[in-house]
Design a protein around this motif. Structure first.
Motif, PDB file in Angstrom:
ATOM      1  N   PHE A   1     -40.240 -35.257  22.076  1.00 10.49           N
ATOM      2  CA  PHE A   1     -39.514 -35.617  20.859  1.00 10.49           C
ATOM      3  C   PHE A   1     -38.146 -34.931  20.800  1.00 10.49           C
ATOM      4  N   VAL A   2     -37.217 -35.588  20.148  1.00 14.32           N
ATOM      5  CA  VAL A   2     -35.889 -34.999  19.945  1.00 14.32           C
ATOM      6  C   VAL A   2     -35.619 -34.926  18.447  1.00 14.32           C
ATOM      7  N   ILE A   3     -35.322 -33.727  17.969  1.00  8.65           N
ATOM      8  CA  ILE A   3     -35.036 -33.541  16.552  1.00  8.65           C
ATOM      9  C   ILE A   3     -33.535 -33.562  16.344  1.00  8.65           C
ATOM     10  N   ASN A   4     -33.093 -34.437  15.469  1.00  7.24           N
ATOM     11  CA  ASN A   4     -31.671 -34.579  15.196  1.00  7.24           C
ATOM     12  C   ASN A   4     -31.342 -34.274  13.745  1.00  7.24           C
ATOM     13  N   ASP A   5     -30.095 -34.017  13.465  1.00  6.47           N
ATOM     14  CA  ASP A   5     -29.671 -33.812  12.082  1.00  6.47           C
ATOM     15  C   ASP A   5     -29.004 -35.063  11.553  1.00  6.47           C
ATOM     16  N   TYR A   6     -29.287 -35.362  10.306  1.00  8.35           N
ATOM     17  CA  TYR A   6     -28.674 -36.534   9.677  1.00  8.35           C
ATOM     18  C   TYR A   6     -27.229 -36.205   9.293  1.00  8.35           C
ATOM     19  N   HIS A   7     -27.068 -35.030   8.696  1.00 10.74           N
ATOM     20  CA  HIS A   7     -25.715 -34.572   8.347  1.00 10.74           C
ATOM     21  C   HIS A   7     -25.315 -33.519   9.385  1.00 10.74           C
ATOM     22  N   ALA A   8     -25.159 -33.936  10.646  1.00  9.75           N
ATOM     23  CA  ALA A   8     -25.009 -32.958  11.726  1.00  9.75           C
ATOM     24  C   ALA A   8     -23.721 -32.147  11.592  1.00  9.75           C
ATOM     25  N   LYS A   9     -23.839 -30.827  11.769  1.00 15.06           N
ATOM     26  CA  LYS A   9     -22.669 -29.940  11.692  1.00 15.06           C
ATOM     27  C   LYS A   9     -22.281 -29.421  13.071  1.00 15.06           C
ATOM     28  N   ARG A  10     -23.238 -29.470  14.005  1.00 14.14           N
ATOM     29  CA  ARG A  10     -22.987 -29.054  15.384  1.00 14.14           C
ATOM     30  C   ARG A  10     -22.441 -27.640  15.479  1.00 14.14           C
ATOM     31  N   ARG A  11     -23.056 -26.726  14.754  1.00 15.13           N
ATOM     32  CA  ARG A  11     -22.663 -25.324  14.869  1.00 15.13           C
ATOM     33  C   ARG A  11     -23.833 -24.448  14.433  1.00 15.13           C
TER      34      ARG A  11
ATOM     35  N   LEU B   1     -25.820 -22.373  11.853  1.00 13.59           N
ATOM     36  CA  LEU B   1     -25.923 -22.446  10.389  1.00 13.59           C
ATOM     37  C   LEU B   1     -26.647 -21.218   9.846  1.00 13.59           C
ATOM     38  N   THR B   2     -26.233 -20.769   8.660  1.00 10.11           N
ATOM     39  CA  THR B   2     -26.983 -19.708   7.986  1.00 10.11           C
ATOM     40  C   THR B   2     -28.163 -20.339   7.269  1.00 10.11           C
ATOM     41  N   MET B   3     -29.061 -19.495   6.796  1.00  9.53           N
ATOM     42  CA  MET B   3     -30.231 -20.007   6.065  1.00  9.53           C
ATOM     43  C   MET B   3     -29.814 -20.902   4.889  1.00  9.53           C
ATOM     44  N   PRO B   4     -28.884 -20.451   4.009  1.00  7.81           N
ATOM     45  CA  PRO B   4     -28.487 -21.350   2.917  1.00  7.81           C
ATOM     46  C   PRO B   4     -27.886 -22.654   3.423  1.00  7.81           C
ATOM     47  N   GLU B   5     -27.162 -22.590   4.555  1.00  8.00           N
ATOM     48  CA  GLU B   5     -26.539 -23.817   5.064  1.00  8.00           C
ATOM     49  C   GLU B   5     -27.573 -24.810   5.588  1.00  8.00           C
ATOM     50  N   VAL B   6     -28.644 -24.280   6.183  1.00  6.29           N
ATOM     51  CA  VAL B   6     -29.718 -25.159   6.661  1.00  6.29           C
ATOM     52  C   VAL B   6     -30.221 -26.016   5.509  1.00  6.29           C
ATOM     53  N   TYR B   7     -30.371 -25.367   4.354  1.00  3.68           N
ATOM     54  CA  TYR B   7     -30.884 -26.063   3.173  1.00  3.68           C
ATOM     55  C   TYR B   7     -29.817 -26.984   2.588  1.00  3.68           C
ATOM     56  N   LEU B   8     -28.614 -26.434   2.503  1.00  3.59           N
ATOM     57  CA  LEU B   8     -27.480 -27.136   1.892  1.00  3.59           C
ATOM     58  C   LEU B   8     -27.168 -28.439   2.614  1.00  3.59           C
ATOM     59  N   TYR B   9     -27.131 -28.383   3.950  1.00  2.00           N
ATOM     60  CA  TYR B   9     -26.806 -29.577   4.726  1.00  2.00           C
ATOM     61  C   TYR B   9     -28.072 -30.268   5.203  1.00  2.00           C
ATOM     62  N   SER B  10     -29.217 -29.781   4.746  1.00  2.00           N
ATOM     63  CA  SER B  10     -30.504 -30.391   5.087  1.00  2.00           C
ATOM     64  C   SER B  10     -30.657 -30.579   6.594  1.00  2.00           C
ATOM     65  N   SER B  11     -30.520 -29.468   7.309  1.00  3.02           N
ATOM     66  CA  SER B  11     -30.582 -29.529   8.769  1.00  3.02           C
ATOM     67  C   SER B  11     -32.028 -29.548   9.251  1.00  3.02           C
TER      68      SER B  11
ATOM     69  N   ILE C   1     -32.905 -29.529  12.426  1.00  2.00           N
ATOM     70  CA  ILE C   1     -32.994 -28.580  13.537  1.00  2.00           C
ATOM     71  C   ILE C   1     -33.225 -27.171  12.988  1.00  2.00           C
ATOM     72  N   GLY C   2     -32.433 -26.821  11.980  1.00  2.00           N
ATOM     73  CA  GLY C   2     -32.563 -25.492  11.369  1.00  2.00           C
ATOM     74  C   GLY C   2     -33.947 -25.288  10.789  1.00  2.00           C
ATOM     75  N   ALA C   3     -34.422 -26.290  10.028  1.00  2.00           N
ATOM     76  CA  ALA C   3     -35.743 -26.166   9.402  1.00  2.00           C
ATOM     77  C   ALA C   3     -36.830 -26.037  10.454  1.00  2.00           C
ATOM     78  N   ALA C   4     -36.687 -26.803  11.550  1.00  2.18           N
ATOM     79  CA  ALA C   4     -37.676 -26.750  12.623  1.00  2.18           C
ATOM     80  C   ALA C   4     -37.720 -25.349  13.219  1.00  2.18           C
ATOM     81  N   LYS C   5     -36.537 -24.773  13.429  1.00  6.96           N
ATOM     82  CA  LYS C   5     -36.507 -23.431  14.015  1.00  6.96           C
ATOM     83  C   LYS C   5     -37.091 -22.393  13.058  1.00  6.96           C
TER      84      LYS C   5
ATOM     85  N   VAL D   1     -43.381 -31.023  10.216  1.00  2.23           N
ATOM     86  CA  VAL D   1     -43.738 -30.688   8.840  1.00  2.23           C
ATOM     87  C   VAL D   1     -42.616 -29.884   8.193  1.00  2.23           C
ATOM     88  N   ALA D   2     -41.901 -29.126   9.000  1.00  2.00           N
ATOM     89  CA  ALA D   2     -40.796 -28.327   8.476  1.00  2.00           C
ATOM     90  C   ALA D   2     -39.786 -29.177   7.724  1.00  2.00           C
TER      91      ALA D   2
END
Lengths: 127, 578
Positions: B319-329, B331-341, B343-347, B396-397
């Motif tokens: 499987f490949v996990i992608n971001d819908y609002h991809a920032k390609r950099r 991200l801090t914890m708040p940014e993961v939530y803010l941009y709904s990443s 990849i970040g949530a999975a990690k 699930v993340a």
């Protein structure tokens, strides 16, 4: 003496019988009345239930909103219309003629005396 | 007189008793019997007199009880009212039409005449019912007075009426899924009517008054109206919405569209009876990240300063996990939530670990069916512990792989932001003095951080359309692809927004879910949660905020580095009078 007693006895019995008869019919009448009243009250309860349902039906929010839109100039309250006392400028309470001419000052004074109409809708203190 | 008699008797007795062969004269026997009978009567009369005295003087009369007996006819089913006492369900007397087929002269003619009054009746069917040699068949139940009058006018012999109580819902569709409905025999068949059927039985209800729900009809109306408008605007299949009290778990409004009229439950669209808010289970998408971040912050697997690399799509097995609002950099914890990443949530989820993630989800109530007063409660779907692979933890993340009901999500999110205590949801008003018994699921500090993150989402992130001037709203958007045949369907979305206000000391939670919305010109063609559900939630909050007596607060100042929100507003501290 004996005869008198007999006569009196018969009279008493006749009187009692009549009184009993009378009472019985009165009770009959009262019972009939009670039944009628009971029925009337039951019917009244039923109409109260009906009217309560009707009242609830008429208070349907959708209907009220529609009526208000058609007949009133009122609009729903939004947050910008709610102000708290802190939003008013604080003024000194010296009785000087000039300051009371300012509208803001007057508002503040009204509030200062404890009038709560401005915040009438509040039940929760601002966080 | 007596004295004489006694004297005489004694005189006779002394003279004759000792004479042999003497027999008592019959008059003597008669007299003593008379005395015995007299004594008997005296005794009885004394008893009667005593009883008379007891009944009239000594005892409290039964009259007060007798006079009220029979005044109230026994109520067949208890009333249901909303939290402000507005009647939602009651019983009204209606007439039901029955027939005595033996006395009907011409069944065919009667059936035709009846069909004129009741167009919905089938002539052949009624005729068949009127034909057999029976003495009682129902023709139609629950007639209106006008219908009854029309039947009288037909003048058909053998037709008669019996008055019956019929369940009436004055507000029709409003709160239909909460109330459910009852059948003509006054048995609850759905909703609270079924779930609390026992409480509505007359023997119980007579003593305690009507059943008071936690629903606020005004809020219910606002939510229904805004959801209906959103369904219309984005031509969605349906919608579900909830407004709940974050501190007590009470449900103030619960809407599922399309809905039905409980007065005529079988007349509407078939889908209308389905309760999307509690029975429907859905993969929620990004709103689930709320749980992922909450468990990371609470367990210490991550902190507000943690960084996650989201430059590259993430590969897990095939499987490949992608971001819908991809920032390609990074991200801090708040940014993961803010941009709904994703990849970040999975990690973050991988940092938390599968075992702990499952434990937290269970504590948030996402893995077991919730308990509610209605029978329409959906069983969540999740991989069983033995099937659970790493890929499940990852998906699930960001809210895929576990399907829950909207109310379940609301209950979990409320627990995350109310200070960390999960309150069981209820549709019945809690007495204001009842102690709140919840279970702590995360720490108050983690909860405060989550409030801050949710505030950021609305202030600066994907949820900005939910912002309401005057009320500090926090929330999270979600957009999930629905499962179709052979995988996810990119065009069939479930767009949602879960929010709370005022977010610094949350009082109410608002959840809006749209089923398959389609972008329109106003949303620039987007059908995502931020463009469809968030504005609807914002409008709901703007309308119910003043209604619920919440005073607006000054805007909060958002600084990514330093949370500005009120320090641990734990349950109980911010309990307001209601």
């Amino acid at each position: 003496m004996k005869r008198h007693l007999t006569v009196i006895g018969i009279a008493v019995i006749a009187g009692l019988a009549f009184a009993l008869y009378n009472l019985k019919y009165q009770v009959h009448g009262l019972e009939a009345r009670r039944d009628a009243l009971t029925q009337a009250i039951a019917a009244e309860y039923e109409s109260v239930r009906l009217l309560k349902a009707e009242w609830s039906f008429l208070n349907n929010p959708k209907r009220l909103a529609d009526l208000a839109k058609r007949h009133l100039d009122l609009v729903p309250l939004d947050a910008s219309r709610i102000v708290s006392l802190d939003d008013f400028p604080r003024v000194s309470r010296q009785p000087s003629g000039e300051s009371s001419a300012e509208p803001a000052t007057r508002d503040a004074k009204t509030s200062g005396t404890g009038t709560k109409w401005l915040v009438g809708a509040h039940t929760v203190p601002s966080p | 007189m007596m004295g004489f008699g006694r004297f005489r008797r004694r005189a006779v007795a002394t003279a004759k008793t000792d004479v042999p062969g003497w027999r008592r004269p019959p008059i003597e026997t008669g007299r003593s019997r008379l005395v015995a009978i007299g004594a008997g009567f005296l005794l009885l009369l004394t008893v009667m007199g005593g009883r008379l005295i007891e009944l009239t003087l000594l005892r409290d009369g039964e009259e007060p009880r007798l006079t009220t007996r029979g005044l109230r006819e026994p109520i067949e089913r208890g009333d249901i009212v909303d939290r402000n006492g507005i009647l939602l369900a009651t019983n009204l007397k209606t007439s039901s039409l029955y027939a005595n087929p033996r006395r009907i002269l011409d069944a065919g003619e009667a059936a035709r005449a009846l069909a004129k009054v009741f167009p919905e009746l089938d002539v052949a069917e009624v005729r068949a019912r009127l034909a057999p040699d029976k003495s009682f068949v129902w023709v139609k139940r629950g007639l209106t007075p006008a219908e009854q009058q029309s039947v009288y006018r037909l003048g058909i012999p053998g037709l008669a009426f019996q008055s019956e109580y019929r369940r009436v819902y004055p507000h029709g569709r409003l709160a239909a899924h909460v109330l459910g409905f009852a059948n003509v025999d006054n048995e609850g068949l759905a909703g609270v009517e079924k779930g609390l059927d026992g409480l509505l039985k007359p023997s119980v209800r007579d003593l305690t008054g009507p059943l008071t729900l936690s629903i606020d009809l005004r809020v219910q109306h606002v939510l229904t109206e805004e959801l209906a408008a959103a369904v219309e605007a984005f031509s969605a299949l349906g919608a579900a919405g909830l407004v709940t009290d974050i501190e007590s778990g009470e449900v103030l409004a619960m809407v599922s569209l399309p809905d039905f009229d409980p007065n005529r439950p079988n007349a509407g669209v078939k889908d209308g009876l389905f309760n999307r808010a509690t029975l429907g289970i859905y993969e929620m998408g990004s709103t689930f990240k709320t749980f992922t971040l909450a468990m990371a912050l609470d367990s210490g697997a991550g902190s507000m300063a943690s960084r996650y690399d989201a430059t590259e799509p993430m590969k897990i097995s095939r499987f490949v996990i992608n971001d819908y609002h991809a920032k390609r950099r990074v991200l801090t914890m708040p940014e993961v939530y803010l941009y709904s990443s994703n990849i970040g949530a999975a990690k973050i989820a991988l940092d938390v670990g599968t075992r702990r993630l499952q434990g937290y989800l269970r504590a948030f109530g996402q893995l077991d069916p919730i308990r509610l007063e209605i029978p329409e409660v959906g069983k969540p779907m999740s991989p069983t512990p033995t099937q659970w692979r790493e890929i499940n933890t990852v998906t699930v993340a960001f809210g895929h792989g576990v399907a829950v009901s909207p109310l379940q999500l609301a209950e979990g999110v409320a627990a995350v932001i109310n200070g960390g205590v999960r309150m069981p949801s209820t549709l019945v008003k809690r007495p204001s003095d009842a102690p709140l018994a919840g279970r702590r699921v995360i720490s108050a500090d983690a909860s405060r951080d989550m409030r801050y993150l949710m505030y950021l989402v609305v202030a600066k992130g994907t949820g900005s359309k939910a912002a309401v001037p005057g009320y500090n709203v926090g929330g999270k958007t979600g957009t999930a692809e629905k499962i179709g045949i052979g995988g996810y369907r990119a065009k069939a979305l479930l767009s949602s927004f879960v929010g709370a206000f005022p977010i610094n000391a949350p009082k109410y939670l608002v959840l809006v879910i749209l089923d398959e919305p389609h972008g329109n010109a106003k949303s620039q063609g987007y059908a995502t949660g931020g463009w469809t559900a968030a504005p609807a939630a914002g409008r709901v909050i703007a309308r119910i905020g003043p209604l619920l007596g919440l005073s607006p607060g000054a805007p909060l100042v958002a600084e990514p580095d330093r949370p500005v929100l009120a320090a641990s507003a734990a349950i109980g501290e911010n309990r307001a009078p209601r």
